[in-house]
Design an enzyme around this catalytic site. Structure first.
Site, PDB file in Angstrom:
ATOM      1  N   ASP A 184      32.313   9.816   6.979  1.00  0.00           N
ATOM      2  CA  ASP A 184      32.785  11.209   7.026  1.00  0.00           C
ATOM      3  C   ASP A 184      31.818  12.125   7.768  1.00  0.00           C
ATOM      4  O   ASP A 184      32.016  13.339   7.780  1.00  0.00           O
ATOM      5  CB  ASP A 184      32.961  11.757   5.601  1.00  0.00           C
ATOM      6  CG  ASP A 184      34.310  11.390   5.000  1.00  0.00           C
ATOM      7  OD1 ASP A 184      35.235  11.094   5.761  1.00  0.00           O
ATOM      8  OD2 ASP A 184      34.416  11.401   3.765  1.00  0.00           O
ATOM      9  N   ASP A 227      36.915  -7.390  14.403  1.00  0.00           N
ATOM     10  CA  ASP A 227      38.311  -7.846  14.485  1.00  0.00           C
ATOM     11  C   ASP A 227      38.328  -9.319  14.875  1.00  0.00           C
ATOM     12  O   ASP A 227      37.760  -9.701  15.901  1.00  0.00           O
ATOM     13  CB  ASP A 227      39.049  -6.997  15.522  1.00  0.00           C
ATOM     14  CG  ASP A 227      40.427  -7.547  15.863  1.00  0.00           C
ATOM     15  OD1 ASP A 227      41.039  -8.189  14.988  1.00  0.00           O
ATOM     16  OD2 ASP A 227      40.881  -7.331  17.002  1.00  0.00           O
ATOM     17  N   ASP A 229      35.943   8.477  -4.599  1.00  0.00           N
ATOM     18  CA  ASP A 229      36.257   9.483  -3.588  1.00  0.00           C
ATOM     19  C   ASP A 229      36.705  10.802  -4.211  1.00  0.00           C
ATOM     20  O   ASP A 229      37.529  10.806  -5.137  1.00  0.00           O
ATOM     21  CB  ASP A 229      37.366   8.933  -2.686  1.00  0.00           C
ATOM     22  CG  ASP A 229      37.803   9.904  -1.616  1.00  0.00           C
ATOM     23  OD1 ASP A 229      37.021  10.122  -0.671  1.00  0.00           O
ATOM     24  OD2 ASP A 229      38.918  10.449  -1.716  1.00  0.00           O
ATOM     25  N   GLU A 232      31.311  10.588  -4.980  1.00  0.00           N
ATOM     26  CA  GLU A 232      31.269  11.666  -4.000  1.00  0.00           C
ATOM     27  C   GLU A 232      31.480  12.957  -4.785  1.00  0.00           C
ATOM     28  O   GLU A 232      32.597  13.261  -5.189  1.00  0.00           O
ATOM     29  CB  GLU A 232      32.369  11.473  -2.961  1.00  0.00           C
ATOM     30  CG  GLU A 232      32.387  12.554  -1.897  1.00  0.00           C
ATOM     31  CD  GLU A 232      33.587  12.470  -0.979  1.00  0.00           C
ATOM     32  OE1 GLU A 232      33.424  12.718   0.225  1.00  0.00           O
ATOM     33  OE2 GLU A 232      34.697  12.160  -1.464  1.00  0.00           O
ATOM     34  N   ASP A 275      38.881  -6.600  10.245  1.00  0.00           N
ATOM     35  CA  ASP A 275      39.565  -7.263   9.134  1.00  0.00           C
ATOM     36  C   ASP A 275      38.578  -7.947   8.191  1.00  0.00           C
ATOM     37  O   ASP A 275      37.374  -8.007   8.459  1.00  0.00           O
ATOM     38  CB  ASP A 275      40.588  -8.274   9.666  1.00  0.00           C
ATOM     39  CG  ASP A 275      40.037  -9.152  10.783  1.00  0.00           C
ATOM     40  OD1 ASP A 275      38.941  -9.717  10.593  1.00  0.00           O
ATOM     41  OD2 ASP A 275      40.689  -9.259  11.845  1.00  0.00           O
ATOM     42  N   ASN A 312      41.428 -11.202  14.830  1.00  0.00           N
ATOM     43  CA  ASN A 312      42.750 -11.672  15.255  1.00  0.00           C
ATOM     44  C   ASN A 312      43.295 -10.944  16.486  1.00  0.00           C
ATOM     45  O   ASN A 312      44.451 -11.126  16.861  1.00  0.00           O
ATOM     46  CB  ASN A 312      43.759 -11.598  14.097  1.00  0.00           C
ATOM     47  CG  ASN A 312      44.001 -10.163  13.640  1.00  0.00           C
ATOM     48  OD1 ASN A 312      43.419  -9.229  14.173  1.00  0.00           O
ATOM     49  ND2 ASN A 312      44.866 -10.001  12.637  1.00  0.00           N
ATOM     50  N   ASP A 333      44.010  -7.772  17.117  1.00  0.00           N
ATOM     51  CA  ASP A 333      44.938  -6.641  17.047  1.00  0.00           C
ATOM     52  C   ASP A 333      44.221  -5.292  17.213  1.00  0.00           C
ATOM     53  O   ASP A 333      44.842  -4.234  17.115  1.00  0.00           O
ATOM     54  CB  ASP A 333      45.729  -6.659  15.739  1.00  0.00           C
ATOM     55  CG  ASP A 333      44.863  -6.467  14.493  1.00  0.00           C
ATOM     56  OD1 ASP A 333      43.616  -6.381  14.634  1.00  0.00           O
ATOM     57  OD2 ASP A 333      45.425  -6.401  13.378  1.00  0.00           O
TER      58      ASP A 333
END
Length: 557
Positions: free
Chosen positions: A329, A21, A199, A256, A29, A23, A25
């Site tokens: 997953d 991250d 996916d 997948e 990102d 920024n 938050d």
């Protein structure tokens, strides 16, 4: 076999929300990813797979897409993405994205229009069906629990969702919808994307009669996957997808594809298969419980070894699979596949070596290269994952108390792989200077990139050597195209195999046991390529391996 540009590559999966991250938050990102491209290049990575970064309500962590043409503001902008593509290209690296086309978000424009007119054009982009005698159209249980059918407000109809109710399934029998999906795929490939991880693609073919199946749980429902496994015709849809998109761009595609019959492998990953490769989930499936995570069996070494070997032998006749230890997953591989005594640096290096040098495309998941492990979870309230929370309540309904239900989820939760990347020993593991969206693993001061970069004997620096060996001029063809030949299968604790190509034969051998293991030498050796314990003397008549020791040896042949 025709050589393809991706055959000898090493891939790395980034879960953007948990990577870095920039920024404050608390959410990773694109700028964070860009800032770590040199780190990944030095590690030995060629292909970077980004889990979904599209606009989404994040009911299922971005696998519910509300706009296929937009970047979620949480991750940045399309300009940031274009910069990532450009910076990756400068480093001869490739970017692939997640392609989620079995379903979309209920916030997608198509679905909103479908709800507004349940008898109109857009309703046929989905599966709207009338109920039966006041009940849903069939008795299917979704992957996340509960009925697959959700009522359409103000009507006697239901819509199908095989995942969360906020993820309506797309109707692949509709040619207009299919073309819109193809147009979207080509738009990204035109931008310079190298390909996709695809996916849940096995779910796109439905039995349009949606017949009931015998209940397989106390809820009176039947797993929706039973319908998927019983229907024919997915090949026509996959061939259509390939010819209208991937084939035009020589794109790299990794699917997948669970529950694939061995007889179908050639159609999926053969010379003219639907995809470049598919993930090998055979080892991960060993911990599938009959009713859920609460009755998930422990994985024994011998069963794991047998499963890996059989999968390798089946696939090498046909094409390439993608080999994983973990992903977004799955729980962390060190905590899943290694006994407690081996959950250390040596054991982590050993497991990594066995996986990376198999025949196929190695996929490394963020944090695997430093040996990240499962977190310690103190309450179900700490989890964010929709599937984990569902599994907790399944366990409670089955009669487990809170402690045992929590233990089952702690062992199997997808959130184990989603805790923030551990960059250094500062607050929040250097992931963010804000509040992280998911808790940081409490072991981050012991296991992090900064500490390991400074330690020549660390897991991270070993992974760099391991990938360097795999991609070296001397061994790249052997590890890419070499035959996989299992060895020492009759031992109690040794996992070993040869990779053989032209005049090279390489032995990869590891001892997963607690005690020293000794095996006779089958070929004389001329060189130790890699050792996780710093061994320098060549074995002669026998190989004695300490607990958690792995050796990569070049044979005289």
């Amino acid at each position: 076999m025709n050589k393809k540009w991706w055959h000898d590559k090493v891939a790395y999966q980034i879960y953007p929300k948990s990577f870095l991250d920039t920024n404050g938050d608390g959410i990773g990102d694109l700028k964070g990813i860009i800032s770590k491209l040199d780190y990944l290049k030095e590690l030995g990575i060629d292909i970077i797979w980004l889990s979904p970064i599209y606009k989404s309500p994040f009911i299922d962590q971005g696998y519910d897409i509300s706009d296929y043409y937009s970047i979620a503001k949480e991750f940045g902008t399309m300009e940031d993405f274009d910069e990532l593509l450009s910076e990756a290209k400068k480093r001869n690296m490739y970017i692939i994205m997640d392609l989620v086309i079995n379903h979309c978000s209920d916030q997608h424009e198509w679905f909103r229009k479908a709800l507004a007119d349940p008898d109109g054009e857009y309703a046929d982009y989905f599966y709207f069906r009338e109920g039966k005698n006041g009940n849903p159209p069939s008795n299917y249980r979704s992957y996340f629990g509960g009925s697959c059918w959700e009522p359409v407000p103000g009507t006697d109809k239901y819509y199908l969702h095989m995942f969360a109710k906020e993820q309506p399934d797309l109707n692949w029998e509709n040619p207009i919808l299919r073309q819109k999906l193809f147009d979207m795929v080509n738009w990204w490939l035109e931008k310079g994307l190298a390909g996709f991880r695809i996916d849940a693609i096995m779910n796109i073919k439905k039995d349009l009669d949606f017949p009931d199946f015998g209940p397989d749980g106390p809820d009176g429902l039947s797993g929706c996957w039973r319908m998927i496994e019983s229907v024919d015709g997915i090949g026509e849809l996959l061939d259509d997808l390939k010819k209208n998109t991937f084939e035009k761009y020589e794109a790299f595609t990794v699917a997948e594809a669970f529950n694939l019959n061995k007889s179908e492998l050639n159609k999926f990953i053969g010379e003219n298969g639907y995809f470049s490769t598919i993930f090998d989930f055979s080892a991960q499936c060993l911990s599938d419980g009959k009713h859920g995570w609460y009755d998930s069996p422990d994985i024994t070494f011998k069963k794991w070894r047998e499963t890996i070997i059989n999968s390798q032998l089946d696939v090498q006749k046909v094409g390439f699979e993608a080999n994983i230890i973990e992903n977004h997953d799955e729980p962390r591989g060190v905590s899943r596949f290694l006994p407690e005594y081996a959950r250390n640096a040596d054991g982590t290096k050993m497991l990594g070596t066995i996986s990376v040098l198999l025949r196929g495309i190695p996929f490394i998941y963020q944090g695997q290269e430093i040996g990240m492990q499962n977190a310690i979870w103190k309450s179900v309230d700490e989890f964010n994952d929709i599937n984990t929370i569902d599994q907790y309540y399944i366990a409670r309904k089955a009669g487990l108390n809170d402690t045992d239900a929590l233990a089952a989820c702690s062992k199997m939760s997808r959130d184990n792989a989603r805790t923030p990347m551990q960059w250094d020993s500062s607050k929040n593991a250097g992931f963010t200077n804000g509040t992280p969206w998911l808790k940081v693993n409490s072991n981050y001061k012991l296991i992090n990139v900064d500490t390991q970069e400074k330690d020549s004997d660390s897991v991270l620096n070993y992974y760099k050597k391991l990938l360097s060996v795999r991609k070296s001029d001397e061994y790249i063809e052997t590890f890419t195209y070499g035959e996989f030949i299992p060895a020492y299968e009759n031992t109690e604790t040794v996992m070993a195999y040869y990779r053989v190509f032209n005049n090279k034969r390489i032995l990869v051998i590891a001892n997963f046991g607690k005690d020293t293991a000794t095996v006779p030498v089958e070929y004389s050796f001329k060189h130790i390529i890699l050792s996780n314990k710093g061994r320098s003397s060549l074995p002669t008549t026998s190989i004695s391996l300490e607990s958690c020791e792995v050796l990569v040896l070049e044979c005289d042949n």
